[in-house]
Design a protein around this motif. Structure first.
Motif, PDB file in Angstrom:
ATOM      1  N   ARG A 303       0.826  -1.210   0.000  1.00 22.90           N
ATOM      2  CA  ARG A 303       0.000   0.000   0.000  1.00 22.90           C
ATOM      3  C   ARG A 303       0.856   1.254   0.000  1.00 22.90           C
ATOM      4  NH1 ARG A 303      -5.329  -1.300   3.766  1.00 22.90           N
ATOM      5  NH2 ARG A 303      -5.839  -3.284   2.766  1.00 22.90           N
ATOM      6  N   TYR A 304       1.992   1.233   0.679  1.00 24.24           N
ATOM      7  CA  TYR A 304       2.846   2.422   0.672  1.00 24.24           C
ATOM      8  C   TYR A 304       3.683   2.506  -0.590  1.00 24.24           C
ATOM      9  CZ  TYR A 304       1.680   4.864   4.862  1.00 24.24           C
ATOM     10  OH  TYR A 304       1.002   5.632   5.772  1.00 24.24           O
ATOM     11  N   GLN A 305       4.028   1.370  -1.174  1.00 26.29           N
ATOM     12  CA  GLN A 305       4.695   1.413  -2.470  1.00 26.29           C
ATOM     13  C   GLN A 305       3.783   2.056  -3.509  1.00 26.29           C
ATOM     14  OE1 GLN A 305       5.194  -2.292  -4.621  1.00 26.29           O
ATOM     15  NE2 GLN A 305       7.242  -1.699  -5.310  1.00 26.29           N
ATOM     16  N   TYR A 306       2.487   1.828  -3.350  1.00 26.16           N
ATOM     17  CA  TYR A 306       1.506   2.368  -4.294  1.00 26.16           C
ATOM     18  C   TYR A 306       1.571   3.891  -4.376  1.00 26.16           C
ATOM     19  CZ  TYR A 306      -3.124   3.225  -6.375  1.00 26.16           C
ATOM     20  OH  TYR A 306      -4.149   3.639  -7.179  1.00 26.16           O
ATOM     21  N   PHE A 307       1.909   4.560  -3.286  1.00 27.39           N
ATOM     22  CA  PHE A 307       1.985   6.015  -3.284  1.00 27.39           C
ATOM     23  C   PHE A 307       3.117   6.545  -4.175  1.00 27.39           C
ATOM     24  CE2 PHE A 307      -0.298   5.673   0.854  1.00 27.39           C
ATOM     25  CZ  PHE A 307      -1.352   6.520   0.556  1.00 27.39           C
ATOM     26  N   PHE A 308       4.039   5.664  -4.556  1.00 31.42           N
ATOM     27  CA  PHE A 308       5.175   6.110  -5.358  1.00 31.42           C
ATOM     28  C   PHE A 308       5.300   5.334  -6.661  1.00 31.42           C
ATOM     29  CE2 PHE A 308       5.998   6.585  -0.814  1.00 31.42           C
ATOM     30  CZ  PHE A 308       6.093   7.962  -0.739  1.00 31.42           C
ATOM     31  N   CYS A 309       4.245   4.592  -7.006  1.00 32.79           N
ATOM     32  CA  CYS A 309       4.323   3.713  -8.175  1.00 32.79           C
ATOM     33  C   CYS A 309       4.490   4.483  -9.478  1.00 32.79           C
ATOM     34  CB  CYS A 309       3.107   2.794  -8.237  1.00 32.79           C
ATOM     35  SG  CYS A 309       1.526   3.638  -8.498  1.00 32.79           S
ATOM     36  N   ILE A 310       3.820   5.630  -9.625  1.00 29.78           N
ATOM     37  CA  ILE A 310       3.929   6.343 -10.903  1.00 29.78           C
ATOM     38  C   ILE A 310       5.348   6.875 -11.099  1.00 29.78           C
ATOM     39  CG2 ILE A 310       1.478   6.951 -10.845  1.00 29.78           C
ATOM     40  CD1 ILE A 310       2.313   9.851 -10.335  1.00 29.78           C
ATOM     41  N   PHE A 311       6.031   7.186 -10.005  1.00 28.17           N
ATOM     42  CA  PHE A 311       7.409   7.667 -10.113  1.00 28.17           C
ATOM     43  C   PHE A 311       8.363   6.525 -10.403  1.00 28.17           C
ATOM     44  CE2 PHE A 311       5.103  10.629  -7.409  1.00 28.17           C
ATOM     45  CZ  PHE A 311       5.327  11.815  -8.097  1.00 28.17           C
ATOM     46  N   MET A 312       8.164   5.405  -9.743  1.00 29.46           N
ATOM     47  CA  MET A 312       9.012   4.246  -9.980  1.00 29.46           C
ATOM     48  C   MET A 312       8.913   3.793 -11.431  1.00 29.46           C
ATOM     49  SD  MET A 312       9.138   0.640  -7.887  1.00 29.46           S
ATOM     50  CE  MET A 312       7.630  -0.009  -8.614  1.00 29.46           C
ATOM     51  N   VAL A 313       7.696   3.712 -11.946  1.00 30.65           N
ATOM     52  CA  VAL A 313       7.492   3.270 -13.324  1.00 30.65           C
ATOM     53  C   VAL A 313       7.922   4.353 -14.310  1.00 30.65           C
ATOM     54  CG1 VAL A 313       5.753   2.589 -15.020  1.00 30.65           C
ATOM     55  CG2 VAL A 313       5.615   1.711 -12.684  1.00 30.65           C
ATOM     56  N   GLY A 314       7.526   5.593 -14.048  1.00 28.74           N
ATOM     57  CA  GLY A 314       7.829   6.678 -14.982  1.00 28.74           C
ATOM     58  C   GLY A 314       9.310   6.957 -15.118  1.00 28.74           C
ATOM     59  N   VAL A 315      10.024   7.006 -14.001  1.00 24.51           N
ATOM     60  CA  VAL A 315      11.463   7.257 -14.062  1.00 24.51           C
ATOM     61  C   VAL A 315      12.174   6.091 -14.747  1.00 24.51           C
ATOM     62  CG1 VAL A 315      13.562   7.590 -12.704  1.00 24.51           C
ATOM     63  CG2 VAL A 315      11.468   8.766 -12.046  1.00 24.51           C
ATOM     64  N   SER A 316      11.745   4.865 -14.456  1.00 22.55           N
ATOM     65  CA  SER A 316      12.349   3.697 -15.114  1.00 22.55           C
ATOM     66  C   SER A 316      12.194   3.777 -16.625  1.00 22.55           C
ATOM     67  CB  SER A 316      11.714   2.409 -14.588  1.00 22.55           C
ATOM     68  OG  SER A 316      11.943   2.242 -13.203  1.00 22.55           O
ATOM     69  N   LEU A 317      11.020   4.181 -17.075  1.00 21.38           N
ATOM     70  CA  LEU A 317      10.762   4.247 -18.518  1.00 21.38           C
ATOM     71  C   LEU A 317      11.480   5.410 -19.193  1.00 21.38           C
ATOM     72  CD1 LEU A 317       6.949   3.369 -18.745  1.00 21.38           C
ATOM     73  CD2 LEU A 317       8.897   1.944 -19.366  1.00 21.38           C
ATOM     74  N   SER A 318      11.942   6.373 -18.411  1.00 18.74           N
ATOM     75  CA  SER A 318      12.632   7.524 -19.022  1.00 18.74           C
ATOM     76  C   SER A 318      13.925   7.115 -19.715  1.00 18.74           C
ATOM     77  CB  SER A 318      12.928   8.587 -17.964  1.00 18.74           C
ATOM     78  OG  SER A 318      13.873   8.128 -17.013  1.00 18.74           O
ATOM     79  N   VAL A 319      14.479   5.939 -19.383  1.00 14.53           N
ATOM     80  CA  VAL A 319      15.707   5.475 -20.047  1.00 14.53           C
ATOM     81  C   VAL A 319      15.445   5.124 -21.505  1.00 14.53           C
ATOM     82  CG1 VAL A 319      16.683   4.617 -17.879  1.00 14.53           C
ATOM     83  CG2 VAL A 319      15.415   3.050 -19.367  1.00 14.53           C
TER      84      VAL A 319
END
Length: 388
Positions: A303-319
């Motif tokens: 549940r707490y990972q969920y609060f940062f999921c868009i950043f984790m996924v978005g930053v990863s995809l920026s490569v």
């Protein structure tokens, strides 16, 4: 199961198709994709595991009766407003669901414009980031979407508006207080990417060897300050084979490496939030670290990972900007196929009986719905697991 697979294919087709059209057209395709996800969520009927409690509470409020549980004040007032207006429970949940996904979509588009359509596709593909919170955690999913939406105002230096949205989010679910604490940590304690390398190495080592530091401290706090929560400590446990832990550690290492590379090369287009400096990368790092450090409490960590999921996924995809168009497409096709492994694993898990089959408001009513039966079956399975 077929409904989830059809949506999976449709969402990824939209993402892939975006590669072949003009960038201004891809913006419209992105919102079509987000709307499609919102409607799929909104039209569910008695699907998920928490709906019986929410429905019972809603009906009690509509009848002017007292319910046995007290929810956050913001959610309570939402229920009172919608019951006063004469909305049925499924209509109430549908409207909240549409709002939730659209707020997330606006936030994703703001922070990761270039890869937003891919971010949404991956959010759907990872059950912890769409199916589980959106289908079941009505209050927290709405609160998280408000948190994301508030962040995009905060990043634009519209502090008063952001503060108001954060207060609203907290009033819907108190867990947002913790998310805000992480935000303050990311902005005020400017840990470098090198410090995160050390933190990640420690976290993944503890995880691999099942050294549950978080539970040690949680037991101390609960025992002396909140003894009534001992029940939750006993039942919220992590049970995974060493092979599974190896796989999860490997995936976490890959995601960490992608975030680190993006941070090192400053690949995220931060022209719209330049004053944030490295905050967006730190928030992404939290998304990787939280489930490794707090693995002993799956409910809390996911549940707490969920609060940062868009950043984790978005930053990863920026490569992806490091590759040419053909290679980017090949990489994302591979991601689509690999992501389906965890997606399918979730759908066939016996504990996912409350999600599969998908029940639609167009096809079910209370007389022939299997929602309550499946919820009871889930509780029975959990009781058996807890007794082991």
């Amino acid at each position: 199961m077929i409904d989830y697979n059809v949506v999976y294919v449709a969402i990824w087709i939209m993402a892939i198709f975006s590669v072949f059209i003009r960038s201004d057209w891809s913006r419209y395709l992105f919102y079509i994709q987000a709307t499609f996800m919102a409607l799929f969520l909104a039209f569910r009927f008695e699907t998920g595991y928490d709906w019986p409690v929410y429905k019972s509470h809603y009906l009690h409020v509509a009848a002017g009766e007292t319910f046995q549980l007290n929810f956050e004040i913001g959610y309570e007032y939402l229920v009172r407003i919608f019951t006063f207006l004469g909305f049925e429970f499924h209509q109430f949940v549908a409207l909240l669901s549409v709002l939730e996904i659209l707020l997330i979509a606006v936030s994703v588009r703001f922070f990761f414009r270039k890869h937003s359509i891919w971010v949404m596709a991956l959010l759907y593909s990872i059950p912890d980031f769409y199916l589980i919170p959106s289908f079941s955690l009505v209050r927290q999913a709405l609160a998280a979407s408000l948190f994301f939406y508030g962040l995009h105002y905060y990043a634009r230096a519209r502090l008063f508006t952001a503060l108001g949205i954060f207060v609203l989010a907290v009033s819907v679910h108190y867990s947002v207080v913790g998310a805000i604490a992480f935000l303050v940590l990311a902005m005020r304690v400017r840990l470098s990417k090198y410090v995160f390398v050390v933190l990640f190495a420690v976290a993944v080592t503890l995880y691999l060897f099942s050294i549950d530091v978080a539970r040690f401290f949680a037991n101390f706090v609960v025992l002396y300050f909140y003894p009534k929560y001992i029940f939750y400590l006993e039942r919220d446990v992590y049970n995974a084979s060493f092979v599974y832990r190896l796989v999860y550690a490997a995936v976490s290492t890959l995601v960490f490496a992608l975030i680190y590379t993006s941070w090192d090369k400053r690949l995220v287009d931060s022209s719209g939030f330049s004053k944030w400096d490295s905050t967006v990368y730190r928030l992404a790092m939290f998304g990787v670290l939280i489930p490794l450090v707090v693995f002993g409490f799956p409910t809390f960590s996911t549940r707490y990972q969920y609060f940062f999921c868009i950043f984790m996924v978005g930053v990863s995809l920026s490569v992806l900007v490091l590759f040419n168009a053909r290679d980017r497409l090949a990489i994302m096709l591979a991601v689509c196929v690999i992501s389906y492994v965890s997606f399918y694993r979730f759908l066939v898990n016996p504990l996912s009986i409350v999600y599969v089959p998908y029940q639609s408001q167009f096809l079910y009513d209370e007389k022939n719905s299997t929602g309550q039966k499946r919820t009871d079956d889930l509780l029975h399975q959990l009781e058996i697991l807890w007794l082991k």
